[in-house]
Design a protein around this motif. Sequence first.
Motif, PDB file in Angstrom:
ATOM      1  N   GLU A 102     -11.488  -4.578   3.335  1.00  0.00           N
ATOM      2  CA  GLU A 102     -11.549  -4.559   2.035  1.00  0.00           C
ATOM      3  C   GLU A 102     -12.083  -6.482   1.612  1.00  0.00           C
ATOM      4  O   GLU A 102     -12.233  -7.401   2.466  1.00  0.00           O
ATOM      5  CB  GLU A 102     -10.876  -4.767   1.774  1.00  0.00           C
ATOM      6  CG  GLU A 102      -9.785  -3.158   1.539  1.00  0.00           C
ATOM      7  CD  GLU A 102      -8.477  -3.155   0.704  1.00  0.00           C
ATOM      8  OE1 GLU A 102      -8.774  -3.807  -0.414  1.00  0.00           O
ATOM      9  OE2 GLU A 102      -7.086  -2.063   1.055  1.00  0.00           O
TER      10      GLU A 102
ATOM     11  N   ASP B  69      -3.529  -6.344 -12.611  1.00  0.00           N
ATOM     12  CA  ASP B  69      -3.102  -4.817 -12.767  1.00  0.00           C
ATOM     13  C   ASP B  69      -1.868  -5.279 -12.625  1.00  0.00           C
ATOM     14  O   ASP B  69      -0.326  -4.145 -12.616  1.00  0.00           O
ATOM     15  CB  ASP B  69      -3.871  -3.913 -12.143  1.00  0.00           C
ATOM     16  CG  ASP B  69      -5.278  -4.169 -12.011  1.00  0.00           C
ATOM     17  OD1 ASP B  69      -5.240  -3.758 -13.013  1.00  0.00           O
ATOM     18  OD2 ASP B  69      -5.836  -3.813 -10.901  1.00  0.00           O
TER      19      ASP B  69
ATOM     20  N   VAL C 245     -12.784  -9.251  -1.084  1.00  0.00           N
ATOM     21  CA  VAL C 245     -11.831  -9.682  -1.644  1.00  0.00           C
ATOM     22  C   VAL C 245     -11.995 -10.906  -2.395  1.00  0.00           C
ATOM     23  O   VAL C 245     -13.175 -11.953  -1.758  1.00  0.00           O
ATOM     24  CB  VAL C 245     -10.551 -10.198  -0.623  1.00  0.00           C
ATOM     25  CG1 VAL C 245      -8.991 -10.750  -1.038  1.00  0.00           C
ATOM     26  CG2 VAL C 245      -9.110  -8.956  -0.004  1.00  0.00           C
TER      27      VAL C 245
ATOM     28  N   ARG D 172     -14.069  -7.443 -11.235  1.00  0.00           N
ATOM     29  CA  ARG D 172     -13.287  -6.075 -10.560  1.00  0.00           C
ATOM     30  C   ARG D 172     -14.874  -5.579  -9.844  1.00  0.00           C
ATOM     31  O   ARG D 172     -14.738  -4.444  -9.509  1.00  0.00           O
ATOM     32  CB  ARG D 172     -12.926  -5.543 -11.823  1.00  0.00           C
ATOM     33  CG  ARG D 172     -11.669  -5.604 -12.326  1.00  0.00           C
ATOM     34  CD  ARG D 172     -11.553  -5.840 -13.647  1.00  0.00           C
ATOM     35  NE  ARG D 172      -9.546  -5.859 -13.787  1.00  0.00           N
ATOM     36  CZ  ARG D 172      -8.332  -5.445 -13.670  1.00  0.00           C
ATOM     37  NH1 ARG D 172      -8.693  -4.451 -13.167  1.00  0.00           N
ATOM     38  NH2 ARG D 172      -6.899  -5.987 -14.002  1.00  0.00           N
ATOM     39  N   LYS D 173     -15.574  -5.778 -10.408  1.00  0.00           N
ATOM     40  CA  LYS D 173     -17.048  -4.516 -10.264  1.00  0.00           C
ATOM     41  C   LYS D 173     -17.227  -4.819  -9.457  1.00  0.00           C
ATOM     42  O   LYS D 173     -17.633  -3.995  -8.199  1.00  0.00           O
ATOM     43  CB  LYS D 173     -18.063  -4.578 -11.480  1.00  0.00           C
ATOM     44  CG  LYS D 173     -17.949  -4.234 -12.485  1.00  0.00           C
ATOM     45  CD  LYS D 173     -18.641  -4.662 -13.263  1.00  0.00           C
ATOM     46  CE  LYS D 173     -18.144  -4.285 -15.082  1.00  0.00           C
ATOM     47  NZ  LYS D 173     -19.060  -4.443 -15.948  1.00  0.00           N
TER      48      LYS D 173
ATOM     49  N   TYR E 153     -15.316  -6.377  -6.067  1.00  0.00           N
ATOM     50  CA  TYR E 153     -14.833  -6.732  -5.448  1.00  0.00           C
ATOM     51  C   TYR E 153     -14.173  -5.877  -5.416  1.00  0.00           C
ATOM     52  O   TYR E 153     -13.272  -4.639  -6.481  1.00  0.00           O
ATOM     53  CB  TYR E 153     -13.572  -8.230  -5.017  1.00  0.00           C
ATOM     54  CG  TYR E 153     -15.119  -9.340  -5.078  1.00  0.00           C
ATOM     55  CD1 TYR E 153     -15.734  -9.540  -3.298  1.00  0.00           C
ATOM     56  CD2 TYR E 153     -15.914  -9.657  -6.056  1.00  0.00           C
ATOM     57  CE1 TYR E 153     -15.886 -10.680  -3.776  1.00  0.00           C
ATOM     58  CE2 TYR E 153     -16.356 -11.032  -5.878  1.00  0.00           C
ATOM     59  CZ  TYR E 153     -16.354 -10.997  -4.511  1.00  0.00           C
ATOM     60  OH  TYR E 153     -17.650 -12.250  -4.392  1.00  0.00           O
ATOM     61  N   ASP E 154     -12.878  -5.389  -3.928  1.00  0.00           N
ATOM     62  CA  ASP E 154     -11.819  -4.074  -4.062  1.00  0.00           C
ATOM     63  C   ASP E 154     -10.837  -4.935  -3.910  1.00  0.00           C
ATOM     64  O   ASP E 154      -9.864  -3.845  -5.457  1.00  0.00           O
ATOM     65  CB  ASP E 154     -12.123  -3.604  -2.124  1.00  0.00           C
ATOM     66  CG  ASP E 154     -13.432  -3.017  -1.593  1.00  0.00           C
ATOM     67  OD1 ASP E 154     -13.789  -2.049  -2.527  1.00  0.00           O
ATOM     68  OD2 ASP E 154     -13.524  -3.872  -0.512  1.00  0.00           O
ATOM     69  N   ARG E 155     -10.369  -6.425  -3.871  1.00  0.00           N
ATOM     70  CA  ARG E 155      -9.436  -6.601  -4.586  1.00  0.00           C
ATOM     71  C   ARG E 155      -9.684  -8.235  -4.796  1.00  0.00           C
ATOM     72  O   ARG E 155     -10.205  -9.380  -4.801  1.00  0.00           O
ATOM     73  CB  ARG E 155      -8.302  -7.286  -3.553  1.00  0.00           C
ATOM     74  CG  ARG E 155      -7.813  -5.558  -2.076  1.00  0.00           C
ATOM     75  CD  ARG E 155      -6.938  -5.087  -3.042  1.00  0.00           C
ATOM     76  NE  ARG E 155      -6.239  -3.896  -2.603  1.00  0.00           N
ATOM     77  CZ  ARG E 155      -5.316  -3.658  -2.747  1.00  0.00           C
ATOM     78  NH1 ARG E 155      -4.636  -3.184  -3.527  1.00  0.00           N
ATOM     79  NH2 ARG E 155      -5.094  -1.797  -2.241  1.00  0.00           N
TER      80      ARG E 155
ATOM     81  N   LYS F 285      -6.877  -3.923  -8.412  1.00  0.00           N
ATOM     82  CA  LYS F 285      -7.853  -4.035  -7.992  1.00  0.00           C
ATOM     83  C   LYS F 285      -7.357  -5.785  -8.022  1.00  0.00           C
ATOM     84  O   LYS F 285      -8.172  -6.786  -7.174  1.00  0.00           O
ATOM     85  CB  LYS F 285      -8.903  -3.778  -8.714  1.00  0.00           C
ATOM     86  CG  LYS F 285      -9.228  -2.597  -8.457  1.00  0.00           C
ATOM     87  CD  LYS F 285     -10.540  -2.220  -8.569  1.00  0.00           C
ATOM     88  CE  LYS F 285     -12.361  -2.264  -6.995  1.00  0.00           C
ATOM     89  NZ  LYS F 285     -12.940  -2.285  -8.028  1.00  0.00           N
ATOM     90  N   CYS F 286      -6.901  -6.098  -8.778  1.00  0.00           N
ATOM     91  CA  CYS F 286      -6.329  -7.204  -9.475  1.00  0.00           C
ATOM     92  C   CYS F 286      -5.054  -7.696  -9.684  1.00  0.00           C
ATOM     93  O   CYS F 286      -4.069  -7.177 -10.115  1.00  0.00           O
ATOM     94  CB  CYS F 286      -7.209  -8.094 -10.716  1.00  0.00           C
ATOM     95  SG  CYS F 286      -7.026  -9.755 -11.430  1.00  0.00           S
TER      96      CYS F 286
ATOM     97  N   HIS G 228      -3.337   0.645  -5.334  1.00  0.00           N
ATOM     98  CA  HIS G 228      -4.562   1.027  -6.286  1.00  0.00           C
ATOM     99  C   HIS G 228      -5.209  -0.177  -6.796  1.00  0.00           C
ATOM    100  O   HIS G 228      -6.044  -0.405  -8.093  1.00  0.00           O
ATOM    101  CB  HIS G 228      -5.006   2.293  -6.983  1.00  0.00           C
ATOM    102  CG  HIS G 228      -4.576   3.463  -6.215  1.00  0.00           C
ATOM    103  ND1 HIS G 228      -5.494   4.097  -5.705  1.00  0.00           N
ATOM    104  CD2 HIS G 228      -4.102   4.187  -6.683  1.00  0.00           C
ATOM    105  CE1 HIS G 228      -5.608   5.197  -5.262  1.00  0.00           C
ATOM    106  NE2 HIS G 228      -4.183   5.565  -5.709  1.00  0.00           N
TER     107      HIS G 228
ATOM    108  N   ARG H 285       0.871  -1.432   0.414  1.00  0.00           N
ATOM    109  CA  ARG H 285      -0.276   0.347  -0.152  1.00  0.00           C
ATOM    110  C   ARG H 285       0.566   1.227  -0.694  1.00  0.00           C
ATOM    111  O   ARG H 285       0.616   2.671   0.120  1.00  0.00           O
ATOM    112  CB  ARG H 285      -0.780   0.030   1.428  1.00  0.00           C
ATOM    113  CG  ARG H 285      -1.552  -1.465   1.345  1.00  0.00           C
ATOM    114  CD  ARG H 285      -3.118  -0.925   2.241  1.00  0.00           C
ATOM    115  NE  ARG H 285      -3.511  -0.118   2.324  1.00  0.00           N
ATOM    116  CZ  ARG H 285      -4.812   0.523   1.364  1.00  0.00           C
ATOM    117  NH1 ARG H 285      -5.411  -0.871   0.860  1.00  0.00           N
ATOM    118  NH2 ARG H 285      -5.279   1.519   2.069  1.00  0.00           N
TER     119      ARG H 285
END
Length: 743
Positions: free
Chosen positions: A566, A671, A568, A644-645, A647-649, A537-538, A535, A528
């Motif tokens: 988050e 990502d 996940v 991706r839509k 979940y946060d991770r 996500k994947c 940032h 982080r």
Amino acid sequence: MPTDSDQKQPPGSGGTGYAYGGNYAGYADAGYGYGEATGGHMQRTLQDYLLILRERIWYIVVVFLVVFSSALVYTLSETKIYQASSTVQIFRRDPTIMQVQQVMDNDIRSAEDLNTQIKVIESATIIRMVAERLTGADLRAFLAPYEGAEPGLNFVASTLAAHRKVVPQRLTLVVNIVYQHPDRFVAAKVANLFAEAYLDHNQLLRTGAGAKAVDDLKATIEQQRRYVEQLGAELQIYKEKNNMVSLDSRKDIVNETLKQVNNELTRAQLTLSNAQIRLNQVKERRAAGGDLTELPFIASDPLIAGLKQQIAAKNIEMAQLRERFRAKHPDMIKAANSLAETETELKRAVEAAANQVEADYETALRSFKQATEELARRNNDSLELDRLALDYNNKEREFKTQEQLLQTIIARQTETSMTSSFAIQSARIVDVAVPPPEDRPASPNVPLNLGLGLVGGLGLGLAFAFFVAFIDDRVKSSFDIEGVIGLPLVGIIPQIKRMEQTEKAQIVLNNADRQVSEAFLTLHSSLRLKDESKHAKCLLVTSTIPGEGKSFMTTNLALTFALHGERVVVVDCDLRKPNIHKSLRQENLRGVIDVAGGKAGLDEVLLRGVGHANLDVIPAGGRAKNPTQVLNSKGVEAMISELRKRYDRVFVDTPPLAAVSDALIVLPLVDGSVFTIYFNKVRRKAAQFAAKKLLDANVPCFGAVLNGLNLAVSGYYYAQYYDKSYKDYYVVMPKTEGEPEPR
């Protein structure tokens, strides 16, 4: 998203990109694996090498003890050896009695001459002379230390050679003859015998050489006289036979003729060259179907030039007639016939000119050949005269040389017969050898032997330790990861002992190992710190080979993010050997394979709340027969896009890179990636090759995570991170009275 230049930036550079390791858990400070960066590459520091030695200290200790103890035992058990030395001075030149040249030249002019005399002292002849002079009590004392040896001349000679040394004194003509023996009196006796034998050998050699030289010169003089008489007779016969009196005038005539023929050949060659050029132009123009009248030497022909003018005039006349008459008018027909006849004559004239060019070439070629043959004949005549003159000069020179040599030999024979009986010494004994003191043996040299054992043992121990480190090419240090593999080190996970797989998969949740839990929290914080990983996500998790803990890394890292609030999801894309469902004790009936093939929807395969309310899992759904086709399908791409839509991770577990290319298929859909490396297991080259695949994909690699660090040796490599002073931070201490419960 970072640019390509950011993604490719080497570790430890000053820009953005892969600089995570620079601030991770104090790794930018002093510690193993961090040398200065040169040209974008990590360099080992002195501390790195000291830590290599520290890890292998017992190799050094064992080798040192073996070498030093061997030197000590050898020193204490060796027999005492005494050394005596006699000194001989070698004269630069022999003493001068008469101003004549000696038969043997013993002058010392260079280092090579001095070395020659030293080799004479070391020769087998001198050794045998000394061996023959050792008799009686001296021989018995010499052989006393060699009990059981046969007292023959060969044994004595070989023993003398083994223990005798000739030591020249630097920048002098003085030589020390040294001999070593357990009996100090025998050592002095033998050293003096060597000096005496050398002087006697030189004298005998000089006297014998002089007498032999006189006899050889007498025979040589008689033989040389007969040879000179024979050469004189042969020279006279050769001169009469070849008329050598008129040789010079004949040579002048031949040279003048040769010059004229050579000029003729030059002119013929020039004519042939011009004819060859014209002929080649004609042939090339014919082969190309061109007009020969365009060649200057054909166009300049008077007949051809006149015909071309006539054709031009007739063409003008035809043009004027066409304005007045039609094509079949008698005047038009007459003019056309006249033009055709003129063109025919022009063609014949051009052909004749071309044929003349070929005829000129043949004529020039014959002239050139005739001139060449004439020149060859004249050259042969000149060479024959030169050979005769050379033979005559050689014979005359040989006659004069041999005649002069005869006179020189006669003079030398007279000088040699006068000086052969003189006794001349080329060296003298300066100091005779004396027995050394009994308490000062030359060997063993106790301080030297122990010093060599100390230095040799330490040196061999260090060399052996570095050799072991050199052949051990497994990844174990941060230098290996950042300097060799080329990835930033973003996390270190300690080794877990005696724990079930299912407990390891959720260790951050059950807190079964506090150090491991803290390590994942540190990894979470490290990811982080940078915008691109913060940032992302994947994330894709992979490794080099099986067994490096990538699935363990995936589940615990996902749980760490879930514990921080988050949402996940873990996707098991290892369709060859799925492991996520086993680690989390879930079924593997449906999953990625079904979604990719359109046999099930995303909500049908999702396992919700696995271990934690914020963690969902999509298992592999079995083992795929064609995993690459499944991962390449539109269904997988659509599945990740939908996740991706929601979940946060999104964490994607993939097979190892060295075994298959499945991870590279999924890589463009994420990502970034996290590279798992197990401590002291994978080879550097294999890890470097796998990391290069990740970097070449133009998808950010957030760094490498070192898994399974053995805390017993962590101090060698990561002393600044895993230190005994940190243990209180990993152990929950009992609550004392008045202290609040840990939260």
